[in-house]
Design an enzyme around this catalytic site. Structure first.
Site, PDB file in Angstrom:
ATOM      1  CG  HIS A  71       0.968  -0.854  51.925  1.00 14.67           C
ATOM      2  ND1 HIS A  71       1.569   0.249  52.491  1.00 14.67           N
ATOM      3  CD2 HIS A  71       1.981  -1.622  51.467  1.00 14.67           C
ATOM      4  CE1 HIS A  71       2.884   0.145  52.365  1.00 14.67           C
ATOM      5  NE2 HIS A  71       3.156  -0.982  51.746  1.00 14.67           N
ATOM      6  CD  GLU A 104       6.948  19.565  34.542  1.00 21.12           C
ATOM      7  OE1 GLU A 104       6.355  19.729  35.615  1.00 21.12           O
ATOM      8  OE2 GLU A 104       8.051  18.997  34.455  1.00 21.12           O
ATOM      9  CD  GLU A 140      -1.448   1.915  53.935  1.00 18.45           C
ATOM     10  OE1 GLU A 140      -0.323   2.155  53.462  1.00 18.45           O
ATOM     11  OE2 GLU A 140      -1.707   0.872  54.577  1.00 18.45           O
ATOM     12  CB  CYS A 162       4.752  -2.287  54.746  1.00 16.24           C
ATOM     13  SG  CYS A 162       5.722  -2.889  53.345  1.00 16.24           S
ATOM     14  CD  GLN A 192       9.646  -6.077  56.076  1.00  9.08           C
ATOM     15  OE1 GLN A 192      10.656  -5.374  56.079  1.00  9.08           O
ATOM     16  NE2 GLN A 192       9.114  -6.530  54.952  1.00  9.08           N
TER      17      GLN A 192
END
Length: 536
Positions: free
Chosen positions: A508, A150, A510, A382, A386
């Site tokens: 995020h 590939e 980080e 994130c 929630q």
């Protein structure tokens, strides 16, 4: 004129091409050169956004909203400069571009082939960053291992690019392995010879060999490698296993990799690299005065690379606090009401990690209930944020079966719901709320105190949001929405009153933590965990 460096890998994968590329870039940057790094990945996905983290580690999001390879995180953490969509290209993107142009009739009836059309598109992408005029040197890391089917078009494109650029304008660094055979008590150079021979078959003579090894390479071995691989003896670079990736720039400096590169590219050595701040960071990292145990609750903890940026943010924040952060991985699906106390015992702080899907959701909620009720420092990122909203809704506001519509579309109390503009989207790739967005922090909030300012920008990667219909209820009960997007009123940060540290971020943080600028949320979370540890 921009100079180009290509980094290829041989013998085996996971030798650390990304770390070598980032370390070399750091040394060149420290000498005063403007450097960037790009990663070419040979897989057929358009980007890693739809990949399971177990396949390829975390998906790193750039400022401009590109979902990219985790190596871009290393580039940003080492160089402290942002990357973009142009810094990560996949086979899928290359083929998509060529096929789109073929459909438009751009090839004037020609047969579209791997050579020249695919290789030309690869070369065009290799030049994009160099042609902006923003960089003196562009380092391009070619993913995979030389010999993979590939990656052949990429290797052929490198051959052509090097030939077209001419002497002194492009060079190839080949990262290889010198295995140690314990039974024979010897380092073996044959795999490296074979790997270079394979590169030569493709028409590429590497200019520099970086040899990963567990033992020092003596002069005899260096001479042997140089002779049989057709490179200068000073172009055989030893790369010993290091205790931390942040040691690697100094190890490469000692091996004079940067000087060898500059000589071959006919560039002046300028000044000696200024690495004082880097060395000071390493000094703090290696000589902590205390330690804390922080639990990372997530669904992909069997592969720590799934949370690479979070782990590195803890390294940076730990060094800032002169404290060793010991991260304990806790699989979220194993947490229950019955065992939460046992599983989270002895922790000085708990981070609930990002993620997608229902698996492990209830376990995260149980962890949050425990740390909220026991005043243990909590940081939710994130989905972690929630989960904190859902837990508070169920156990404080009395909203039985409150949930996110991601986990339960029929929940009676959808405290987390999908954004309106996301509801009609069919394609999964590249359709989330991605990249950098502004956020206003409320005056006198903990978040504003942590950042030291009221206006910030942070990076996002999600489809679901805090449901503003419940905003007043949460605020009245003490879970304050302290960060709001000024453009659409969406809640970005929540924090709990009367708790040592209970902060959830929809973004995020980080992703923006670097060696030079550790993220303030992580610094303060580690400091709060340290304070909790000292109280115990």
């Amino acid at each position: 004129m921009t100079k180009y460096i290509f980094v290829t890998g041989g013998v085996t994968s996971s030798l650390g091409k990304g770390i070598i590329s980032a370390s070399l870039a750091k040394l060149l940057q420290a000498r005063g050169y403007r450097v960037t790094i790009q990663k070419f990945d040979p897989y057929i996905n358009i980007d890693p956004g739809t990949l399971n983290p177990y396949e390829h580690g975390e998906c790193y999001v750039t400022e401009d909203g590109a979902e990219t390879d985790l190596d871009l995180g290393h580039y940003e953490r080492f160089l402290n400069t942002p990357t973009s969509k142009a810094n990560n290209i996949t086979t899928g993107r290359i083929y998509q571009n060529v096929i789109n142009r073929e459909r438009e009739g751009a090839f004037l009836g020609k047969t579209v082939q791997v050579v020249p059309h695919i290789t030309d598109e690869i070369k065009r992408n290799m030049r994009i960053l160099g042609e902006t005029g923003d960089y003196d040197i562009v380092i391009t890391e070619i993913g995979g291992t030389v010999g993979d089917i590939e990656s052949l078009p990429f290797v052929e494109a490198v051959r052509q690019f090097k030939w077209e650029a001419g002497s002194g304008n492009a060079l190839v660094i080949h990262l290889t392995l010198i295995p140690f055979l314990a039974a024979a008590g010897e380092l073996k150079t044959k795999p490296t010879q074979h790997s270079v021979k394979m590169l030569l078959e493709y028409g590429i003579q590497p200019d520099i060999l970086v040899c990963r090894t567990e033992h020092h390479i003596n002069m005899d071995i260096r001479k042997k490698i140089a002779l049989f691989c057709n490179v200068n003896i000073n172009a055989v670079i030893e790369s010993m296993d290091a205790s931390t990736i942040y040691d690697v720039p100094l190890l490469m400096l000692k091996e004079q990799l940067d000087k060898t590169v500059l000589t071959k590219l006919k560039l002046s050595h300028k000044n000696e690299p200024n690495l004082d701040n880097w060395k000071a960071f390493l000094g703090r990292l290696k000589n902590p005065t205390s330690e804390v145990n922080i639990g990372l609750v997530g669904k992909y903890v069997e592969l720590p690379d799934a949370y690479k940026s979070i782990i590195e943010a803890f390294v940076h924040a730990g060094a800032s606090n002169e404290c060793k952060v010991k991260v304990q991985y806790i699989p979220s699906e194993q947490l229950t009401v019955e065992n939460a106390v046992d599983k989270l015992k002895g922790l000085h702080g708990v981070l609930v990690a990002p993620g997608f899907g229902e698996r492990g959701f209830e376990g995260k909620i149980e962890a949050i209930r425990y740390v909220r009720q026991n005043n243990i420092p909590f940081f939710g990122i994130c989905l972690g944020m929630q989960c904190a909203v859902v837990e508070f809704g169920r156990n404080v506001l009395g909203l039985a079966n409150a949930s996110s519509t991601e986990m339960n579309p029929n929940t009676p109390f959808p405290v987390i719901a999908m954004m309106e503009d996301q509801k009609n989207i069919v394609n999964m790739g590249g359709t989330m709320r991605l990249g950098s967005y502004p956020c206003d922090l409320k005056k006198n909030s903990k978040a504003a105190a942590i950042y030291g300012k009221n206006h910030i920008t942070e990076r996002h990667r999600h489809r679901y949001e805090f449901n503003n219909e419940y905003l007043k209820q949460y605020e009245t009960a003490g879970l304050l929405p302290s960060g709001i997007n000024p453009e659409n009123g969406l809640v970005e940060v929540v924090e709990l009153k009367n708790h040592p540290f209970f902060v959830g971020a929809q973004f995020h943080p980080e992703l923006k933590s670097t060696v030079a600028n550790p993220h303030p949320l992580f610094i303060n979370f580690v400091a709060a965990s340290l304070a909790y540890a000292r109280k115990k």
